[in-house]
Design a protein around this motif. Sequence first.
Motif: not given
Lengths: 217, 276
Positions: A29, A157, A163
């Motif tokens: 992430l 991700a 994200v």
Amino acid sequence: MAAYRADEDYDYLYKVVLIGDSGVGKSNLLSRFTRNEFSLESKSTIGVEFATRSIRVEDKIVKAQIWDTAGQERYRAITSAYYRGAVGALLVYDVTRHVTFENVERWLKELRGHTDSNIVIMLVGNKADLRHLCAVSTEDAKAFAERENTFFMETSALESMNVENAFTEVLTQIYHVVSRKALDIGGDPAALPKGQTINVGGKDDVSAVKKVGCCNA
Amino acid sequence: MYGTQSKRDLALELQAQIPFLRPSIHARRANITVKFQDLYGFTVEGNVDDVNVLNEVREKVREQGRVWWALEASKGANWYLQPQIASISEGIALKSSLKLSSLANAITLKKLIRKGIPPVLRPKVWFSLSGAAKKKSTVPESYYNDLTKAVEGKVTPATKQIDHDLPRTFPGHPWLDTPDGHATLRRVLVGYSFRDSDVGYCQGLNYVAALLLLVMKTEEDAFWMLAVLLENVLVNDCYTNNLSGCHVEQRVFKDLLVKQCPRYALVYEEFLDIYV
């Protein structure tokens, strides 16, 4: 570790921490948000790492300093330093592993025990691309987030899904919290000189503004 | 952090596998990237200028190797493995056993080690001088085999975390990232987790054990190197349940920084908020 550059142009610097069980995707992430990279061959994180990225919130440049750490239980012992000064947190679980969602409660308790009550928290269900393996329902997570008064988003991700949104939302909320706080004490956040860190956490938080200066220190 | 750093260190110790490149000015301008494997199988990527630097390093390592061979010729094979020299290096020599020649050898050896041990000698030198050989010699020959057999099939929090980390330890490595590599690393880590239940398994040990496997060549020697590192060489409790040894080290570092480099200490304190 990322080097601090005093000459960088930003209005606010916010520290955000990534927490959650081992292997939920915290590091990916972080790399997706800060470098737009994802690694299928990801390495287990040890100790603490961090990366930064600046984004625009309203008319201000907000620089996020995002901290990432190992998820293993014993690394929580380094938390006092890890959480110090954090104004935002992404509490990550893996939607394909229910146990990582069960542990969210403990992470939250830990987080709240170490940070200011104004900290902006987002519950993040990562690996949402693995729909066929999903073991945590969106409704359950949403209900939990509502009950605990945190934000909530499902992300991937790998597919770069949500994200950007998750981090931007947290940073925007921090900006609002900080502005409100600064207004409460009669200060105009826009009037704060560049390069100052806004700290809504920590014991030394009396004025909500912590003066930090490299060159004039 | 550790992983990246080690990779870089290894890359700097590049050996014969490196293509020896003499780039032309044009190549330099073109900023061509070169990709190759170092002696431990890690992929190293860089532009031609980087490779030139690496070539220089390689040449220095070779020179250093020649110094080792020359000493081996004059002092006799394995001179550095004599127990007396090892014990002086460890600082535990008894005065009565101190011979001038041993002392001189110990000093020579220390200097040599600081300049780098040739890769082929590393398994031998590490194993002997770290105390791993001594540790191994105090238990029955079959210790490691017995241990790995005894713990086979057992599931603990440590084994779960280990299984989680195996594919995340130097992913993409030509041997570590294969079923055989995973199984070998698993045996070492799981075995150790049962040997010392205070440590069990701590994330990060996967990288240490993996590198030891690459250097030591045999799984059992890697195990004993891991044991001696955790039990004798490193600060106590670096990897135990609350990482207290790690906290002590950070505290000591902080105090030293304040004392020796007060200005840096101030900058760190204010910007990184990194201290416990």
